[in-house]
Write an enzyme that holds these catalytic residues in place. Structure first.
Site, PDB file in Angstrom:
ATOM      1  N   CYS A   1      48.107  39.956  41.932  1.00 31.34           N
ATOM      2  CA  CYS A   1      46.748  39.459  42.200  1.00 31.34           C
ATOM      3  C   CYS A   1      46.134  39.027  40.878  1.00 31.34           C
ATOM      4  CB  CYS A   1      45.912  40.512  42.936  1.00 31.34           C
ATOM      5  SG  CYS A   1      45.661  42.046  42.019  1.00 31.34           S
TER       6      CYS A   1
ATOM      7  N   ASN B   1      45.054  43.095  38.976  1.00 32.46           N
ATOM      8  CA  ASN B   1      45.997  44.216  39.161  1.00 32.46           C
ATOM      9  C   ASN B   1      45.272  45.562  39.219  1.00 32.46           C
ATOM     10  OD1 ASN B   1      48.837  45.742  37.424  1.00 32.46           O
ATOM     11  ND2 ASN B   1      48.583  45.406  39.584  1.00 32.46           N
TER      12      ASN B   1
ATOM     13  N   CYS C   1      42.896  45.985  42.267  1.00 29.87           N
ATOM     14  CA  CYS C   1      42.472  46.145  43.670  1.00 29.87           C
ATOM     15  C   CYS C   1      43.599  45.835  44.658  1.00 29.87           C
ATOM     16  CB  CYS C   1      41.261  45.262  43.977  1.00 29.87           C
ATOM     17  SG  CYS C   1      39.802  45.675  43.008  1.00 29.87           S
ATOM     18  N   ARG C   2      43.955  44.551  44.795  1.00 29.89           N
ATOM     19  CA  ARG C   2      44.868  44.161  45.873  1.00 29.89           C
ATOM     20  C   ARG C   2      46.332  44.464  45.588  1.00 29.89           C
ATOM     21  NH1 ARG C   2      42.807  38.160  45.950  1.00 29.89           N
ATOM     22  NH2 ARG C   2      42.624  38.768  43.764  1.00 29.89           N
ATOM     23  N   SER C   3      46.840  44.039  44.422  1.00 27.69           N
ATOM     24  CA  SER C   3      48.286  44.229  44.188  1.00 27.69           C
ATOM     25  C   SER C   3      48.680  45.707  44.034  1.00 27.69           C
ATOM     26  CB  SER C   3      48.799  43.366  43.027  1.00 27.69           C
ATOM     27  OG  SER C   3      48.138  43.635  41.834  1.00 27.69           O
TER      28      SER C   3
ATOM     29  N   ASP D   1      39.500  39.328  48.101  1.00 28.11           N
ATOM     30  CA  ASP D   1      39.330  40.187  46.925  1.00 28.11           C
ATOM     31  C   ASP D   1      38.182  41.165  47.179  1.00 28.11           C
ATOM     32  OD1 ASP D   1      39.037  41.323  44.502  1.00 28.11           O
ATOM     33  OD2 ASP D   1      38.892  39.453  43.375  1.00 28.11           O
TER      34      ASP D   1
HETATM   35  P1  4NP Z   1      42.185  42.135  42.101  1.00 26.15           P
HETATM   36  O1  4NP Z   1      40.578  42.141  42.040  1.00 26.15           O
HETATM   37  O2  4NP Z   1      42.630  40.777  41.625  1.00 26.15           O
HETATM   38  O3  4NP Z   1      42.486  42.368  43.543  1.00 26.15           O
HETATM   39  O4  4NP Z   1      42.647  43.262  41.191  1.00 26.15           O
HETATM   40  C1  4NP Z   1      39.856  41.790  40.903  1.00 26.15           C
HETATM   41  C2  4NP Z   1      39.626  42.717  39.934  1.00 26.15           C
HETATM   42  C3  4NP Z   1      38.899  42.378  38.809  1.00 26.15           C
HETATM   43  C4  4NP Z   1      38.421  41.086  38.665  1.00 26.15           C
HETATM   44  C5  4NP Z   1      38.672  40.146  39.628  1.00 26.15           C
HETATM   45  C6  4NP Z   1      39.397  40.494  40.754  1.00 26.15           C
HETATM   46  N1  4NP Z   1      37.668  40.727  37.503  1.00 26.15           N
HETATM   47  O5  4NP Z   1      37.178  39.582  37.436  1.00 26.15           O
HETATM   48  O6  4NP Z   1      37.555  41.545  36.579  1.00 26.15           O
END
Ligand code: 4NP
Length: 161
Positions: free
Chosen positions: A12, A15, A17-19, A126
């Site tokens: 994602c 790294n 939340c989703r992955s 997300d």
């Molecule tokens: P992820 O979610 O891609 O599912 O881990 C996010 C976590 C942090 C951010 C964006 C998406 N950020 O902009 O910091």
């Protein structure tokens, strides 16, 4: 005889939340089927914003609620080496998919997580900074998609069931 392992990485943006949920859920399903010895499973983010961090508390909470551990996971950035190290690269959304392909030349298979969603294609939303309901929705999509992904790999690689 040494078995060739099947390697799967979930990707994602951050790294956190989703992955990490993809990695945790997929590992859980693989273990449930007694297939752990056949797999190497990991996750990474296309960005380095959260390098070294634990999964987001929202991801940890929703995973724990379903008996899934994210212990031992720390955020890391997807690198050019990852392009050639994984049989299956599973991107959570179309922007992750684009970013991965821009890094260089792939040798394995790249897929969108929701190519395996029985309820239809699209992006895995997300949930970052969006509260527990958003994490629940994301978990639900990842869970049902990972079940189909594992069935797909089991059939393709003729794994014992
Ligand atoms: P992820 O979610 O891609 O599912 O881990 C996010 C976590 C942090 C951010 C964006 C998406 N950020 O902009 O910091």
């Amino acid at each position: 005889m040494k078995k060739e392992k099947i390697s799967v990485i979930f990707v994602c943006l951050g790294n956190i939340c989703r992955s990490p949920l993809g990695e945790g859920v997929f590992r859980h399903l693989v273990k449930e089927k007694g297939l752990a010895e056949y797999f190497i499973i990991d996750s990474a983010g296309t960005a380095n914003y959260h390098e070294g961090e634990l999964p987001d508390p929202g991801s940890r909470r929703i995973a724990e609620k379903h008996g899934i551990s994210l212990a031992g996971q720390y955020a890391r950035q997807f690198t050019v080496n990852d392009l050639t190290q994984w049989d299956y690269i599973i991107a959570m959304d179309s922007s992750n998919h684009t970013n991965i392909r821009q890094i260089g030349t792939l040798t394995g298979n790249i897929h969108l997580m929701r190519e395996f969603d029985p309820e239809g294609p699209g992006d895995v939303p997300d949930p970052w900074a969006r509260g527990d309901d958003a994490f629940f929705e994301t978990y639900t999509i990842i869970r049902r998609s990972c079940e189909v992904l594992l069935d797909h790999i089991i059939k393709k690689h003729h794994l014992p069931t």
